[in-house]
Design a protein around this motif. Sequence first.
Motif, mmCIF file in Angstrom:
data_model
loop_
_atom_site.group_PDB
_atom_site.id
_atom_site.type_symbol
_atom_site.label_atom_id
_atom_site.label_comp_id
_atom_site.label_asym_id
_atom_site.label_seq_id
_atom_site.Cartn_x
_atom_site.Cartn_y
_atom_site.Cartn_z
ATOM 1 N N ASP A 114 20.122 20.797 -77.882
ATOM 2 C CA ASP A 114 19.508 19.466 -77.927
ATOM 3 C C ASP A 114 19.818 18.728 -79.220
ATOM 4 N N GLY A 115 20.725 19.269 -80.034
ATOM 5 C CA GLY A 115 21.096 18.630 -81.284
ATOM 6 C C GLY A 115 19.995 18.598 -82.319
ATOM 7 N N GLY A 116 18.924 19.333 -82.076
ATOM 8 C CA GLY A 116 17.784 19.350 -82.993
ATOM 9 C C GLY A 116 16.685 18.377 -82.610
ATOM 10 N N ALA A 117 16.786 17.755 -81.436
ATOM 11 C CA ALA A 117 15.808 16.743 -81.021
ATOM 12 C C ALA A 117 14.384 17.293 -80.956
ATOM 13 N N THR A 118 14.233 18.519 -80.517
ATOM 14 C CA THR A 118 12.895 19.101 -80.399
ATOM 15 C C THR A 118 12.225 19.234 -81.758
ATOM 16 N N ILE A 119 12.983 19.623 -82.766
ATOM 17 C CA ILE A 119 12.427 19.737 -84.116
ATOM 18 C C ILE A 119 12.053 18.359 -84.653
ATOM 19 N N PHE A 120 12.855 17.349 -84.351
ATOM 20 C CA PHE A 120 12.496 15.976 -84.721
ATOM 21 C C PHE A 120 11.144 15.603 -84.113
ATOM 22 N N ALA A 121 11.000 15.849 -82.818
ATOM 23 C CA ALA A 121 9.764 15.483 -82.118
ATOM 24 C C ALA A 121 8.568 16.234 -82.683
ATOM 25 N N GLU A 122 8.738 17.522 -82.958
ATOM 26 C CA GLU A 122 7.638 18.317 -83.500
ATOM 27 C C GLU A 122 7.278 17.853 -84.912
ATOM 28 N N THR A 123 8.267 17.389 -85.677
ATOM 29 C CA THR A 123 7.989 16.880 -87.023
ATOM 30 C C THR A 123 7.183 15.591 -86.959
ATOM 31 N N ILE A 124 7.545 14.704 -86.033
ATOM 32 C CA ILE A 124 6.787 13.461 -85.844
ATOM 33 C C ILE A 124 5.335 13.784 -85.541
ATOM 34 N N ARG A 125 5.112 14.685 -84.606
ATOM 35 C CA ARG A 125 3.744 15.028 -84.199
ATOM 36 C C ARG A 125 2.969 15.723 -85.319
ATOM 37 N N ALA A 126 3.651 16.581 -86.077
ATOM 38 C CA ALA A 126 2.979 17.298 -87.165
ATOM 39 C C ALA A 126 2.539 16.334 -88.262
ATOM 40 N N VAL A 127 3.399 15.381 -88.612
ATOM 41 C CA VAL A 127 3.038 14.398 -89.642
ATOM 42 C C VAL A 127 1.870 13.553 -89.153
ATOM 43 N N ARG A 128 1.924 13.122 -87.907
ATOM 44 C CA ARG A 128 0.841 12.300 -87.354
ATOM 45 C C ARG A 128 -0.487 13.062 -87.355
ATOM 46 N N SER A 129 -0.416 14.354 -87.113
ATOM 47 C CA SER A 129 -1.629 15.165 -87.058
ATOM 48 C C SER A 129 -2.266 15.307 -88.436
ATOM 49 N N LYS A 130 -1.437 15.507 -89.458
ATOM 50 C CA LYS A 130 -1.958 15.771 -90.802
ATOM 51 C C LYS A 130 -2.119 14.510 -91.641
ATOM 52 N N VAL A 131 -1.349 13.467 -91.317
ATOM 53 C CA VAL A 131 -1.444 12.199 -92.064
ATOM 54 C C VAL A 131 -1.526 11.074 -91.027
ATOM 55 N N PRO A 132 -2.691 10.886 -90.398
ATOM 56 C CA PRO A 132 -2.824 9.985 -89.243
ATOM 57 C C PRO A 132 -2.378 8.558 -89.486
ATOM 58 N N PHE A 133 -2.531 8.072 -90.704
ATOM 59 C CA PHE A 133 -2.204 6.671 -90.967
ATOM 60 C C PHE A 133 -0.798 6.491 -91.533
ATOM 61 N N CYS A 134 -0.007 7.541 -91.504
ATOM 62 C CA CYS A 134 1.360 7.482 -92.028
ATOM 63 C C CYS A 134 2.328 7.054 -90.927
ATOM 64 N N GLY A 135 3.105 6.013 -91.193
ATOM 65 C CA GLY A 135 4.152 5.639 -90.261
ATOM 66 C C GLY A 135 5.285 6.653 -90.319
ATOM 67 N N VAL A 136 5.917 6.910 -89.190
ATOM 68 C CA VAL A 136 6.997 7.903 -89.146
ATOM 69 C C VAL A 136 8.269 7.249 -88.624
ATOM 70 N N GLU A 137 9.280 7.231 -89.461
ATOM 71 C CA GLU A 137 10.597 6.714 -89.092
ATOM 72 C C GLU A 137 11.568 7.877 -88.996
ATOM 73 N N VAL A 138 12.374 7.906 -87.953
ATOM 74 C CA VAL A 138 13.377 8.957 -87.838
ATOM 75 C C VAL A 138 14.776 8.342 -87.878
#
Length: 294
Positions: A114-138
């Motif tokens: 998947d070219g690493g797409a799953t790790i990208f998605a899990e990183t987005i979700r992890a940041v949102r979980s721990k820093v709810p008000f943080c915008g996430v750009e990939v």
Amino acid sequence: MATKPLQRKPEWLKIKLNTDDNFKDLKNMMRSKTLHTVCEEAKCPNIHECWANRTATFMILGDICTRACRFCAVKTGLPTELDLQEPERVADAAAQMGLKHCVVTSVARDDLKDGGATIFAETIRAVRSKVPFCGVEVLIPDFMGDEASLQIVMDAKPDILNHNIETVERMSDHVRAKAKYSRSLELLARAKKMNLDIPTKSSIMIGVGEEWDEILQTMDDLRRHDCDIMTIGQYLQPTRKHLAVEKYYTPEQFALLKEEGMKRGFKHVESGPLVRSSYHAHEQVRSASQTSAP
């Protein structure tokens, strides 16, 4: 590959290094969490400014890229590992830094299905979980054009989907490895079709042999594929083994390119000699949002 000597940089490209306590603390934190940043790996000229302000662009999926682009200082080769705990460590670092806008990029991992797409998605979700008000750009690679991989990332709903086209069409095969100009445009168009509400962004570096009209054509191509944000910066040769600088553009020329981009309908254009894709990323998002407001 034939090499040319490094050219002397113009005055407007000279920067003052600042290794204050914030810079040192951030570097120590990254090492303690075994994290990589594109700031270091790609020898970004803005590293001291950004790190002093406690902002950084995380580089996931290791520090070895499966591609060998002629402009890039990141190490190339065959990656040997996939760290499944990396998303949580990135989120921990983002929380510790108190980030309001987090940028996540990666090396190209053509060795992964998947070219690493799953790790990208899990990183987005992890940041949102721990820093709810943080915008996430990939800032993602092209995933070799695989639509399913892109869908995995888009399903995680990043605040910005960034993919760099890097250069004008004529220079693309010379400058990039494996990536294709048309495939990059197609990725940006697909992202919009998957979720119209997620802004898309792309970047080019100039000074590698392109013509002025070709830069404007690249703008037109990006807008034709509904790209919202564009960044334009000066290419800097990282080592003598890399592509040589063919031209240094002046700050006035970068200002003209910003005007040209805004005339074409981009919601925001960041254009300057030291501009890189993630430079002032949080400000780009705010500006684009204000442009979109009725």
